[in-house]
Design an enzyme around this catalytic site. Structure first.
Site, PDB file in Angstrom:
ATOM      1  N   ASP A   1       0.906  -1.086   0.106  1.00 25.89           N
ATOM      2  CA  ASP A   1       0.141   0.205  -0.127  1.00 25.89           C
ATOM      3  C   ASP A   1       0.780   1.235  -0.044  1.00 25.89           C
ATOM      4  O   ASP A   1       2.181   1.092   0.251  1.00 25.89           O
ATOM      5  CB  ASP A   1      -0.866   0.157   1.242  1.00 25.89           C
TER       6      ASP A   1
ATOM      7  N   ASP B   1      -0.099   5.148   1.201  1.00 21.09           N
ATOM      8  CA  ASP B   1      -0.377   6.056   2.183  1.00 21.09           C
ATOM      9  C   ASP B   1      -0.627   5.563   3.447  1.00 21.09           C
ATOM     10  O   ASP B   1      -1.237   4.603   3.812  1.00 21.09           O
ATOM     11  CB  ASP B   1      -1.865   6.799   1.932  1.00 21.09           C
TER      12      ASP B   1
END
Length: 283
Positions: A65, A67
């Site tokens: 991922d 953020d």
């Protein structure tokens, strides 16, 4: 299958291959019901992991991922939402933030608009936030342990990808000063990718990322790194192992199902998943 858990970890499982002794020794050192890793403990886990066979399924591909996991952007998002909501007399609370972490922009806007009854359409909220984000996202910084782990895996030829809910416009803002690091990934799957029909916690983004490796990777071969429970659930739904580094406000019930729970990427022991070990051991 989890045989040890660090940071804000869940109960360890003794069922994994070679993990019984490690499980028992970690449980003996638990503090307040949760396994904790300090400088000495981290060194201890590294030594044990190096001396034993992998206690999780062997991973050949890694998907990250972005953020809150690679880039310190979750606090930037929170600041923008707080500012916008405040000007309409609303409070952007943790309860709302917890719901939106890991989701696509339109889904986020719909949740915030509905929860706080803002006098804006979701599209208007996105536009208002985007103006503020354009000013601060280029200053996003890498989180601890990111450069070391990405550089290490790339140096050993481990295929890596990014699967993020960010749309192309915000992705470009955030990675402005990190082009070198992001060039090390084989590919990036964005939130507005036409093949990602449903956002996290649906598995679409991770399944697309696995298919785009050349040759395609089986989900069982992939290890996912996430910071949000929505992303964790997406990885699990995709049939992948997942390491989660959650916000400290999340509790054990929010990370239930993760293969491993850490406080930072700095705590990750690559060889536990059959990945190449770091040449240098850091306490």
């Amino acid at each position: 299958m989890c045989c040890y858990a660090m940071g804000r970890g869940r109960a360890v499982s003794p069922r994994c291959r070679g993990g019984g002794a490690l499980s028992r020794r970690l449980q003996q050192q638990q503090h307040g019901g949760r396994a904790t890793i300090g400088a000495t403990r981290a060194c201890y886990v590294h030594r044990l992991a190096a001396a034993m066979s992998p206690c999780f399924n062997h991973a050949t591909h890694v998907i990250f991922d972005m953020d809150g996991l690679l880039l310190d952007t979750e606090r930037l998002y929170a600041g923008v939402y707080e500012d916008v909501c405040r000007q309409y007399g609303k409070h952007y609370s943790w309860d709302v933030k917890a719901q939106v972490m890991g989701k696509k922009a339109l889904d986020v806007a719909r949740i915030i608009q509905d929860a706080l009854e803002l006098p804006l359409t979701p599209e208007q909220l996105i536009a208002e936030c985007r103006e503020r984000q354009a000013k601060i996202f280029p200053a996003a910084e890498l989180l601890p342990g990111v450069e070391r782990l990405i550089g290490h895996l790339h140096g050993h030829g481990v295929p890596m990808a990014v699967a993020t809910s960010s749309a192309r416009a915000t992705f470009q803002m955030k990675t402005t000063n990190h082009g070198g690091l992001f060039s090390l990934f084989r590919h990036t799957v964005l939130g507005d990718d036409p093949e990602v029909r449903s956002g996290k916690p649906a598995p679409d983004a991770f399944l697309v990322a696995a298919r785009r490796f050349q040759p395609p990777a089986r989900p069982s071969q992939c290890l996912v790194f996430e910071d949000a429970p929505n992303g964790m659930r997406a990885a699990l739904a995709a049939g992948m192992q997942v390491v989660i580094i959650p916000d400290e406000n999340f509790g054990p019930e929010d990370t239930r199902g993760a293969s491993l729970v850490l406080r930072s990427l700095e705590e990750f022991v690559p060889e536990a998943f059959g990945l190449p070990a770091y040449a240098d051991r850091r306490p």
